[in-house]
Structure formats: structure tokens, C-alpha cells
Design a protein around this motif. Structure first.
Motif: not given
Length: 255
Positions: A35, A40-43, A56
Motif C-alpha cells: 500500500h 494508503r491506496r492499495g494494493p 503509488c
């Protein structure tokens, strides 16, 4: 849990980059779920490591780039030429313990211009590939004929069509077979004999069936070794080994 891939170094970037285009961002295809440390974006399917922390593409200011998979060398090279900013995408191969290039990230407009350039000279490149293929084919045919002739010299009892089949099989480009080795290209006796032995093992003995039945390779080879030697002996011009052994046995019994 999957093992963590080692952090790529600058040498990985240089090795993954196309010839003549070093430097630039390095983007990873992670081998495990990651992430973004910032949003905190993810996976994440693609990420950049900054100070050891994953980011990212948007947080790394690469979100406007598009992914071009590896495979078309001309399109990749021209896309990077047309793109002000580009990045190499790599993925860690756990079996080989190294990073391998998967493609590049380029500007969308640059990719469109590169595609137009490739379309414009596609016919010329197709004709060039065809000429190169014909040239390689002619070279391969001459080499296969020479390899087959050497087989027949060493094994005069080998049928001509079988010698040609063995030579063609051993000489397939990209196969890694003995005919493509340095010794094979030099028509060394050891390489030619190895090709013949391999063919006899698979075609004239139950070797493949033994492997399919679960027998380990070295035991299967030991089991079929007499049959291989019988064929090689006949092809060298000798008398059948079984018949010779029978004659010798009869002589001893008659004494």
C-alpha cells in the motif's frame, strides 16, 4: 507469506534500461501486497520506492504515464524517444533471484506518436525481417546439412533421413540444444555423438515411458544404456551385439 524482494539498486536500473537510455525513475511490480505510504491506496500493481517506502504512481508524480509492456522493441525505443519522462518497470523473479524488465511507462501522447512512426515504416520493417529470416534459414539449412553429414560419417549405418532429423532437432535456434552450443557449431565429435545419443534414447528405447512411470532420470538412463549402445554399435557398422554374444556363448558351450 511471500518473501520480500531485495531493494533494487541503481545497477538494477541500468541493467533494465534500454541501451542508450540510462537513469530515470524505476517502477516496481510488487511480488506481494503493498500500500502507498502516503495516501494508503492499495494494493498497488505498480509502485515507486522513496526512502524505502512504497509510493503509488500518483504520489510519485508518475500517474499521468501509461504502461507499455515489453515485446515490441521498435515501439518501446520510439516511445521513450518521444517521451520527456519515462520509467522502466521491473519485477523480482524469485526463482532466478533477480529483477527482470516488464515494460516501460511513457507519456500517452508520446506512445501515440511512436505508434504512428511504427505504422509508417511497418512494411519496410516487415520486409527487413523477412530478408533476415530467409538469410537465417539458409544458414541453418547449410549447418543442418553439415551436421547430418558428420553424423553419417561417424555413424555410417544411421539412415540418411534419421541423420537429417537428428541434425534438425539439435540445431533449432533458441532451443539451447547441443547443436546450438559452441562445440555443436564447430561440429566437434563429442557434440555430434551427444545429439545422436539423445535421439536414440528418446526414440529407440522406453526411456520416456520410464520417466512417465516415475522412475528417476539417472536410473532410467542406466536401465536403457544397453539398448542405446546396441543402436550406436549397429550404426557404427558393427554386428548386432545380441547375436555376437549368442555366437560367443555357443562357442564357449561347444568347447
Amino acid at each position: 507469506m511471500e518473501p520480500t524482494a531485495p531493494v533494487p539498486t541503481q545497477s538494477v536500473t541500468a541493467a533494465a534500461a534500454p541501451s542508450g537510455r540510462g537513469g530515470g525513475p524505476l517502477v516496481l511490480q510488487p511480488v506481494r501486497r503493498r500500500h502507498c505510504a502516503a495516501c494508503r491506496r492499495g494494493p498497488l500493481s505498480l509502485l515507486v520506492l522513496e526512502g524505502g517506502a512504497p509510493r503509488c504512481l500518483d504520489c510519485a508524480d508518475l500517474g499521468h504515464l501509461v504502461f507499455l509492456p515489453r515485446g515490441d522493441t521498435a515501439l518501446t525505443r520510439r516511445s521513450r524517444e518521444e517521451s520527456t519522462l519515462s520509467a522502466v518497470v521491473v519485477r523480482f523473479n524469485r526463482r532466478k533471484a533477480r529483477y527482470e524488465r516488464q515494460g516501460v511507462l511513457v507519456e500517452e501522447a508520446a506512445l501515440a506518436r511512436a505508434e504512428a512512426r511504427c505504422l509508417a515504416d511497418a512494411e519496410a520493417r516487415r520486409r527487413r525481417r523477412a530478408r533476415d529470416a530467409r538469410r537465417r534459414s539458409a544458414l541453418d539449412e547449410r549447418f543442418i546439412a553439415a551436421f547430418a553429414a558428420e553424423i553419417r560419417r561417424l555413424f555410417p549405418g544411421c539412415p540418411s533421413d534419421r541423420a537429417s532429423e537428428i541434425a534438425a532437432h539439435a540445431s533449432v535456434r533458441g532451443s539451447g540444444r547441443v547443436g546450438r552450443s559452441a562445440a555443436g557449431r564447430a561440429l566437434s565429435e563429442g557434440a555430434v555423438v551427444s545429439a545422436v545419443v539423445a535421439s536414440v534414447r528418446h526414440v529407440d528405447t522406453p526411456y520416456d515411458r520410464l520417466l512417465m512411470n516415475g522412475m528417476v532420470r539417472h536410473e532410467a538412463r542406466r536401465r536403457i544404456a544397453p539398448a542405446v549402445e546396441e543402436v550406436l554399435h549397429l550404426w557404427r557398422g558393427g554386428e548386432p551385439l545380441e547375436g555376437r554374444r549368442g555366437t560367443e556363448g555357443s562357442g564357449r558351450r561347444g568347447q
